[in-house]
Design a protein around this motif. Structure first.
Motif, short mmCIF file in Angstrom:
data_model
loop_
_atom_site.label_atom_id
_atom_site.label_comp_id
_atom_site.label_asym_id
_atom_site.label_seq_id
_atom_site.Cartn_x
_atom_site.Cartn_y
_atom_site.Cartn_z
N GLU A 282 0.83 -1.19 0.00
CA GLU A 282 0.00 0.00 0.00
C GLU A 282 0.87 1.25 0.00
N PHE A 283 0.50 2.23 -0.82
CA PHE A 283 1.22 3.48 -0.90
C PHE A 283 0.24 4.62 -0.64
N ILE A 284 0.78 5.72 -0.12
CA ILE A 284 -0.05 6.88 0.25
C ILE A 284 -0.04 7.89 -0.89
N TYR A 285 -1.23 8.33 -1.27
CA TYR A 285 -1.37 9.39 -2.28
C TYR A 285 -2.19 10.51 -1.65
N TYR A 286 -1.78 11.75 -1.88
CA TYR A 286 -2.51 12.88 -1.32
C TYR A 286 -2.53 14.03 -2.33
N VAL A 287 -3.62 14.80 -2.32
CA VAL A 287 -3.78 15.88 -3.28
C VAL A 287 -4.62 16.99 -2.68
N SER A 288 -4.31 18.25 -3.05
CA SER A 288 -5.10 19.41 -2.64
C SER A 288 -5.01 20.45 -3.75
N GLU A 289 -6.12 21.16 -3.99
CA GLU A 289 -6.11 22.22 -5.00
C GLU A 289 -7.01 23.37 -4.56
N GLY A 290 -6.61 24.58 -4.93
CA GLY A 290 -7.33 25.80 -4.58
C GLY A 290 -6.42 27.01 -4.74
N ASN A 291 -7.01 28.20 -4.87
CA ASN A 291 -6.23 29.44 -5.05
C ASN A 291 -5.30 29.37 -6.27
N ASN A 292 -5.74 28.63 -7.31
CA ASN A 292 -4.95 28.44 -8.53
C ASN A 292 -3.66 27.66 -8.28
N HIS A 293 -3.61 26.94 -7.17
CA HIS A 293 -2.45 26.10 -6.85
C HIS A 293 -2.90 24.66 -6.65
N LYS A 294 -1.94 23.73 -6.81
CA LYS A 294 -2.23 22.32 -6.63
C LYS A 294 -0.99 21.61 -6.07
N VAL A 295 -1.23 20.68 -5.17
CA VAL A 295 -0.15 19.85 -4.62
C VAL A 295 -0.55 18.39 -4.77
N ILE A 296 0.34 17.58 -5.30
CA ILE A 296 0.12 16.13 -5.36
C ILE A 296 1.36 15.45 -4.79
N GLY A 297 1.17 14.34 -4.09
CA GLY A 297 2.31 13.67 -3.49
C GLY A 297 2.08 12.19 -3.27
N TYR A 298 3.19 11.47 -3.13
CA TYR A 298 3.19 10.03 -2.88
C TYR A 298 4.18 9.74 -1.74
N MET A 299 3.87 8.70 -0.94
CA MET A 299 4.82 8.24 0.07
C MET A 299 4.83 6.72 0.09
N ASN A 300 6.04 6.18 0.25
CA ASN A 300 6.23 4.75 0.40
C ASN A 300 6.36 4.44 1.90
#
Length: 478
Positions: A282-300
């Motif tokens: 299992e791997f962790i995925y996370y995302v957030s978007e707003g204010n014309n910005h976006k963050v995406i990430g993964y963790m092992n």
């Protein structure tokens, strides 16, 4: 018959007798006065001797128990002799008041036996009141209280030292005498069933999960799948952290891009969505978007390797472009940056796909379609139930007093010492198993102190003291 012109012999004799009597009376008075003076001197001397003797006896008797009659705020110096170590505990970094004596501890996070070297270490000691003249063992335990009513934790801090001292015999002294106290019994250990094997890990994860919810944060549970490891993610005001299995216990790893503007100047202003990517592990995925910005990430979760990207979208005359930066673990050195055209706000950044895939491959994380990943709900009751099922019964019934935070002993399996003060030279109050829930003082900030003030319940009795901060897992939502 008397004759004219001649003295009366009877009158002369009487006069002489009277004078002799007066002389004798004067001698007797002088002798009595002298005797009284001598008696007065002897009496005064005797009184002075008795007073001095009584004073010496009183001082000697008082000095024998003065250490037991001083208030708890009085400190003296004690000498401690180091013995071979057997209990998990890191090297001490501070000195504070203490009572009682020491159990042996190791100088690392694994069980080990220290060489039989001896050294003398001074420590601060606080002595308790006593109303008896019998020898008193000054090893001090917090008084037992009822469940759910934990005693307060002292937070007095003294000068730091690098001394690592443990002993079973301590010599306690004042400026006028020495009193020897020998520890006759070891600090208490739990008599009931303690966590074992994987139960230790799940108790630690459960404490972290419950701790986030108790502080108004969010917790997410990633079950073990295949060769994966069970993981809990905690999210609060200062970002998100993954609680993962480390080399010798649980550790936290920050999820890049989820923190404040110092870490990520392109803030979305929106909460993160967490998903589960299953691919053998299992791997962790996370995302957030707003204010014309976006963050995406993964963790092992296997090692905490973290790959993430931040994107800023800009519109000019109806056309959208995106500026991006890709990171792996470090937030100061991006792997790649660039600017390219995109289809629209929060749209895919095609020029970022290849360098992102390369970074994921280097971290051992499979790339895929995020729309196919499984959502993970925060603070879910079914996740708590699943963790409790794996954790066993040891911490069932634990209650968290007001003003405290959840904590847990985060070693793999080794017990740790609960100490009376913030130093390994301080007396051991109790020996606490790995996986034991702790009530951490609300003012404690992880990463900012060497010793963590806690209370804990063991076999129905509450104890207060300090545990080395690196042996305690706790988390703050603020």
């Amino acid at each position: 018959m008397s004759y004219p012109g001649r003295p009366d012999p009877g009158s002369a004799g009487k006069k002489q007798t009277k004078q002799q009597k007066e002389k004798n009376q004067k001698k007797q008075l002088i002798m009595m006065a002298g005797t009284m003076v001598v008696c007065a001197v002897l009496l005064t001397w005797t009184i002075l001797l008795l007073k001095d003797r009584l004073s010496n006896d009183t001082n000697e008797q008082s000095s024998q128990f003065r250490v037991l009659e001083e208030s708890a705020s009085v400190e003296t110096t004690a000498t401690v002799t180091t013995l071979p170590s057997e209990i998990t505990e890191p090297v001490s970094t501070s000195v504070t008041t203490a009572t009682g004596t020491e159990l042996t501890v190791s100088t690392s996070l694994t069980n080990a036996t220290a060489p039989p070297q001896k050294k003398l270490v001074t420590q601060k000691a606080v002595f308790i009141k006593a109303t008896t003249t019998r020898p008193v063992n000054t090893t001090k335990r917090p008084a037992a209280t009822t469940r759910g009513a934990a005693p307060p934790v002292s937070q007095k801090t003294t000068a730091r030292t690098s001394a690592h001292a443990t002993s079973k015999t301590a010599v306690q002294s004042t400026t006028t005498h020495t009193q020897t106290v020998t520890q006759t019994t070891a600090p208490p250990k739990p008599s009931g069933q303690t966590p074992a094997g994987t139960q230790v890990l799940y108790n630690q994860l459960l404490a972290a999960y419950l701790g986030a919810g108790a502080q108004g944060g969010s917790a997410y549970y990633y079950k073990a799948a295949g060769t994966g490891r069970p993981t809990v993610v905690l999210s609060g005001k200062n970002g998100a952290d993954a609680v993962i299995k480390g080399g010798q216990g649980l550790v936290t790893k920050h999820l890049g891009g989820t923190g404040n503007a110092d870490e990520n100047p392109w803030q979305t202003g929106s909460a993160f969505t967490f998903k589960r990517l299953e691919s053998g592990s299992e791997f962790i995925y996370y995302v957030s978007e707003g204010n014309n910005h976006k963050v995406i990430g993964y963790m092992n979760p296997a090692d905490g390797d973290n790959v993430w990207a931040r994107i800023s979208y800009t519109e000019q005359e109806g056309a959208w472009s995106a500026e991006y930066a890709i990171f792996r673990n470090s937030t100061s050195n991006p792997l790649q940056t660039g600017t390219c055209a995109v289809d629209g706000l929060y749209g895919a950044v095609s020029e970022m796909e290849t360098p992102m895939s390369t970074a994921l491959q280097g971290a051992g994380i499979p790339a895929g379609d995020p729309s196919l990943y499984q959502d993970v709900s925060p603070n879910a009751q079914n996740d708590i139930s699943a963790l409790r099922e794996q954790a066993g019964k040891y911490n069932d019934g634990f209650t968290l007093p007001a003003g405290s935070k959840y904590g847990v002993v985060c070693t793999d399996s080794s017990a740790v010492n609960l100490r009376a003060g913030m130093s390994t030279a301080s007396g051991v109050v109790a020996v606490v198993p790995a996986g034991t829930f702790l009530c951490v003082d609300g003012s404690f900030e992880p990463g900012k102190a060497d010793w963590c003030p806690v209370t804990l319940n063991m076999d129905g009795t509450w104890y207060s003291g300090y545990i080395s901060a690196e042996l305690v897992l706790t988390w703050s939502a603020d």
